[in-house]
Design a protein around this motif. Structure first.
Motif, PDB file in Angstrom:
ATOM      1  N   VAL A  60      10.396  -6.825  -6.697  1.00  0.00           N
ATOM      2  CA  VAL A  60       9.575  -7.874  -7.305  1.00  0.00           C
ATOM      3  C   VAL A  60       8.173  -7.336  -7.595  1.00  0.00           C
ATOM      4  O   VAL A  60       7.661  -6.497  -6.839  1.00  0.00           O
ATOM      5  CB  VAL A  60       9.489  -9.130  -6.402  1.00  0.00           C
ATOM      6  CG1 VAL A  60       8.584  -8.926  -5.191  1.00  0.00           C
ATOM      7  CG2 VAL A  60       9.031 -10.357  -7.191  1.00  0.00           C
ATOM      8  N   ALA A  62       4.777  -8.757  -7.377  1.00  0.00           N
ATOM      9  CA  ALA A  62       4.141  -9.961  -6.832  1.00  0.00           C
ATOM     10  C   ALA A  62       2.844 -10.325  -7.543  1.00  0.00           C
ATOM     11  O   ALA A  62       2.181 -11.297  -7.181  1.00  0.00           O
ATOM     12  CB  ALA A  62       3.904  -9.785  -5.328  1.00  0.00           C
ATOM     13  N   ALA A  84       2.235  -8.205   1.374  1.00  0.00           N
ATOM     14  CA  ALA A  84       1.831  -7.219   0.358  1.00  0.00           C
ATOM     15  C   ALA A  84       0.323  -7.006   0.523  1.00  0.00           C
ATOM     16  O   ALA A  84      -0.151  -6.852   1.652  1.00  0.00           O
ATOM     17  CB  ALA A  84       2.225  -7.717  -1.016  1.00  0.00           C
ATOM     18  N   PHE A 183      -4.359   1.334   7.916  1.00  0.00           N
ATOM     19  CA  PHE A 183      -3.657   0.420   7.017  1.00  0.00           C
ATOM     20  C   PHE A 183      -4.075   0.771   5.600  1.00  0.00           C
ATOM     21  O   PHE A 183      -4.849   1.717   5.405  1.00  0.00           O
ATOM     22  CB  PHE A 183      -3.816  -1.055   7.401  1.00  0.00           C
ATOM     23  CG  PHE A 183      -5.188  -1.642   7.228  1.00  0.00           C
ATOM     24  CD1 PHE A 183      -6.135  -1.528   8.214  1.00  0.00           C
ATOM     25  CD2 PHE A 183      -5.519  -2.341   6.082  1.00  0.00           C
ATOM     26  CE1 PHE A 183      -7.402  -2.079   8.060  1.00  0.00           C
ATOM     27  CE2 PHE A 183      -6.773  -2.920   5.915  1.00  0.00           C
ATOM     28  CZ  PHE A 183      -7.717  -2.770   6.911  1.00  0.00           C
TER      29      PHE A 183
HETATM   30  P1  NDP Z   1       0.750  -1.038   2.694  1.00  0.00           P
HETATM   31  O1  NDP Z   1      -0.012  -0.521   1.533  1.00  0.00           O
HETATM   32  O2  NDP Z   1       1.403  -0.095   3.649  1.00  0.00           O
HETATM   33  O3  NDP Z   1       1.906  -2.032   2.183  1.00  0.00           O
HETATM   34  C1  NDP Z   1       1.722  -2.955   1.162  1.00  0.00           C
HETATM   35  C2  NDP Z   1       3.090  -3.189   0.531  1.00  0.00           C
HETATM   36  O4  NDP Z   1       2.940  -4.165  -0.486  1.00  0.00           O
HETATM   37  C3  NDP Z   1       3.682  -1.944  -0.120  1.00  0.00           C
HETATM   38  O5  NDP Z   1       5.028  -1.869   0.214  1.00  0.00           O
HETATM   39  C4  NDP Z   1       3.504  -2.204  -1.599  1.00  0.00           C
HETATM   40  O6  NDP Z   1       4.499  -1.662  -2.421  1.00  0.00           O
HETATM   41  C5  NDP Z   1       3.619  -3.705  -1.645  1.00  0.00           C
HETATM   42  N1  NDP Z   1       2.966  -4.186  -2.858  1.00  0.00           N
HETATM   43  C6  NDP Z   1       1.733  -3.895  -3.319  1.00  0.00           C
HETATM   44  N2  NDP Z   1       1.528  -4.491  -4.508  1.00  0.00           N
HETATM   45  C7  NDP Z   1       2.662  -5.175  -4.784  1.00  0.00           C
HETATM   46  C8  NDP Z   1       3.078  -5.967  -5.874  1.00  0.00           C
HETATM   47  N3  NDP Z   1       2.290  -6.208  -6.927  1.00  0.00           N
HETATM   48  N4  NDP Z   1       4.320  -6.487  -5.848  1.00  0.00           N
HETATM   49  C9  NDP Z   1       5.151  -6.282  -4.793  1.00  0.00           C
HETATM   50  N5  NDP Z   1       4.814  -5.522  -3.741  1.00  0.00           N
HETATM   51  C10 NDP Z   1       3.592  -4.972  -3.744  1.00  0.00           C
HETATM   52  O7  NDP Z   1      -0.224  -2.031   3.464  1.00  0.00           O
HETATM   53  P2  NDP Z   1      -0.143  -2.481   4.990  1.00  0.00           P
HETATM   54  O8  NDP Z   1       1.272  -2.743   5.353  1.00  0.00           O
HETATM   55  O9  NDP Z   1      -0.965  -1.554   5.775  1.00  0.00           O
HETATM   56  O10 NDP Z   1      -0.913  -3.888   4.925  1.00  0.00           O
HETATM   57  C11 NDP Z   1      -0.254  -5.077   4.489  1.00  0.00           C
HETATM   58  C12 NDP Z   1      -1.226  -6.246   4.524  1.00  0.00           C
HETATM   59  O11 NDP Z   1      -1.669  -6.456   5.867  1.00  0.00           O
HETATM   60  C13 NDP Z   1      -2.505  -6.028   3.697  1.00  0.00           C
HETATM   61  O12 NDP Z   1      -2.804  -7.233   3.028  1.00  0.00           O
HETATM   62  C14 NDP Z   1      -3.559  -5.745   4.723  1.00  0.00           C
HETATM   63  O13 NDP Z   1      -4.851  -6.103   4.285  1.00  0.00           O
HETATM   64  C15 NDP Z   1      -3.073  -6.643   5.861  1.00  0.00           C
HETATM   65  N6  NDP Z   1      -3.616  -6.280   7.182  1.00  0.00           N
HETATM   66  C16 NDP Z   1      -4.060  -7.302   7.984  1.00  0.00           C
HETATM   67  C17 NDP Z   1      -4.550  -7.030   9.238  1.00  0.00           C
HETATM   68  C18 NDP Z   1      -4.925  -8.149  10.158  1.00  0.00           C
HETATM   69  O14 NDP Z   1      -5.113  -7.893  11.351  1.00  0.00           O
HETATM   70  N7  NDP Z   1      -5.010  -9.382   9.721  1.00  0.00           N
HETATM   71  C19 NDP Z   1      -4.680  -5.644   9.729  1.00  0.00           C
HETATM   72  C20 NDP Z   1      -4.093  -4.656   8.852  1.00  0.00           C
HETATM   73  C21 NDP Z   1      -3.606  -4.979   7.604  1.00  0.00           C
HETATM   74  P3  NDP Z   1       4.499  -0.111  -2.854  1.00  0.00           P
HETATM   75  O15 NDP Z   1       5.182   0.573  -1.691  1.00  0.00           O
HETATM   76  O16 NDP Z   1       5.286  -0.084  -4.109  1.00  0.00           O
HETATM   77  O17 NDP Z   1       3.066   0.298  -3.040  1.00  0.00           O
END
Ligand code: NDP
Length: 395
Positions: A60, A62, A84, A183
């Motif tokens: 997807v 997103a 995401a 992250f």
């Molecule tokens: P990552 O970059 O490892 O993962 C993000 C994922 O989202 C990837 O798989 C990426 O896909 C996918 N993604 C990005 N854009 C899109 C899109 N347009 N459509 C579909 N999928 C998409 O990030 P993290 O796992 O490290 O972080 C995830 C979230 O957690 C973030 O929002 C971060 O800010 C939040 N966070 C919150 C914390 C808290 O304590 N509240 C602490 C740490 C993080 P692809 O693999 O293709 O790039």
């Protein structure tokens, strides 16, 4: 038994997936969707191998509301978990509204072209979510997330009024690279290179990046330099904590991290505006993300612990008291359980707990909410059961 659509197969998404599977008495059908289908496939195999269970997967974008609506209509989940990036918060919230589906995320909306985050645009959905009879839970990670719940718990059980709060976030993990973020690098570097900000006597006070430093002795870790940053949970906590006079957020950084970051900033590598490079346009910080280690690959090599908590000072029955409520998480233990390091683990576990609170009806109201607006007790119990036990100290 409830069905879940999990969007985002990154480091945090992987932990959420493991935790949903571990709680299959609550979550039945799970669909993992992300931009890159091959990562979803990889995680699907990992789950099959470890738990002998299957999940559905989907590709997807997103950023595209129509695609999201189509996927939600096809999978018919009870809740969409947005794991995401903050850039996708509004499109996913919109798709949830169109399909009348509950929503949860772990990070505040941010526009890709402006390195600034605030709740205004997400809170603006409150009336429409109420009318649609659905709920959005914002910021169900660790900070924001557990830190909000810690404040609500201290307010409920230990204080008549809380006057000051310091949120203290320490990661003493060592991944062996000269420079990497735990992250998403783009989101992380935008956050830590921005001006600092804290709230005192009803006003926001802005500081230069890393201008205010203190040393804190973190239990199970030791003394660490901690720098004042702006962090999103402060925006909702100033509205919901009674009698608050000041709130600040501190995060630890080592000398090497800060030197690398300053150097990258000085040469323009943290820029978010496109630049012309040999006939094509590139965004420097996005190019830097491509060069840096992917946080989801740090799991096997990260050793050490995180300690994130809240120090609150206030009054109870006329007496001044200080409490310190915190969790310590070990990177290698987190990796053994979920194939991800502790920064992803401490974010992913609370995301699953937030969804569990909603789907079990313990935290279910129509509208858009932050974590401290609900009874903290059932969430605090789950933290102890789901791998993030907490400690309370009177200082
Ligand atoms: P990552 O970059 O490892 O993962 C993000 C994922 O989202 C990837 O798989 C990426 O896909 C996918 N993604 C990005 N854009 C899109 C899109 N347009 N459509 C579909 N999928 C998409 O990030 P993290 O796992 O490290 O972080 C995830 C979230 O957690 C973030 O929002 C971060 O800010 C939040 N966070 C919150 C914390 C808290 O304590 N509240 C602490 C740490 C993080 P692809 O693999 O293709 O790039």
């Amino acid at each position: 038994m409830k069905d879940v659509l999990l969007i985002g197969a990154g480091g945090v998404g992987r932990v959420v997936l493991h935790k949903l599977i571990q709680n299959s008495d609550v979550f039945s059908k799970i669909t993992l969707a992300s931009r890159t289908l091959s990562t979803c496939k990889e995680y699907q195999e990992e789950i099959k191998k470890r738990y002998k269970k299957d999940i559905d997967i989907a590709q997807v974008d997103a950023d595209n509301v129509d695609e999201l609506v189509e996927l939600i209509n096809k999978t018919k989940p009870d809740i969409v978990l947005n794991i995401a990036l903050p850039y996708q918060d509004l499109t996913i919230m919109k798709a949830c509204l169109k399909t009348k589906t509950h929503y949860l995320d772990t990070a505040n909306y941010e526009h890709p072209n402006t390195a600034k985050f605030e709740y205004k645009e997400q809170w603006a959905y409150n009336d429409r979510y109420k009318e649609a009879g659905i709920m959005a839970l914002l910021g169900s990670g660790f900070d924001p997330g557990v830190t909000n719940v810690f404040c609500a718990y201290l307010q409920k059980h230990y204080f008549d009024e809380i006057h000051t709060i310091d949120i203290l976030d320490c990661n003493s993990g060592d991944h062996g690279y000269p420079f990497a973020t735990n992250f998403n690098p783009e989101i992380n570097l935008r956050e830590v290179s921005a001006n600092g900000r804290y709230w005192e006597n009803g006003e926001w006070i802005e500081t230069q990046p890393m201008e205010i430093k203190m040393v804190w002795d973190y239990p199970e870790i030791g003394k660490k330099d901690s720098y004042l940053l702006y962090h999103e949970e402060m925006e909702s906590l100033v509205k919901h904590i009674k009698g608050l006079k000041r709130i600040r957020f501190f995060m630890t950084f080592g000398e090497s991290y800060l030197t690398h970051m300053k150097c990258l900033e000085n040469v323009g590598m943290l820029g978010i505006e496109p630049v012309e490079h040999e006939g094509c346009k590139i965004v420097p910080i996005q190019f830097l993300k491509t060069l840096l280690p992917d946080p989801k690959t740090l799991g096997p090599r990260t050793k050490g612990k995180t300690n994130i908590g809240v120090v609150a000072k206030g009054i109870k029955d006329g007496k001044e008291l200080i409490y310190y409520l915190y969790n310590v998480c070990d990177h290698q233990e987190a990796y053994k359980e979920t194939s991800s390091q502790a920064v992803s683990y401490t974010t992913g576990v609370p995301a699953m707990i937030g969804a569990k609170m909603m789907l079990e009806g313990k935290w279910l109201k129509d509208g858009v909410f932050n974590m401290e607006q609900f009874d903290p007790d059932p969430f605090m119990d789950e933290l102890n059961k789901q791998g993030l036990p907490w400690n309370l100290k009177k200082l």
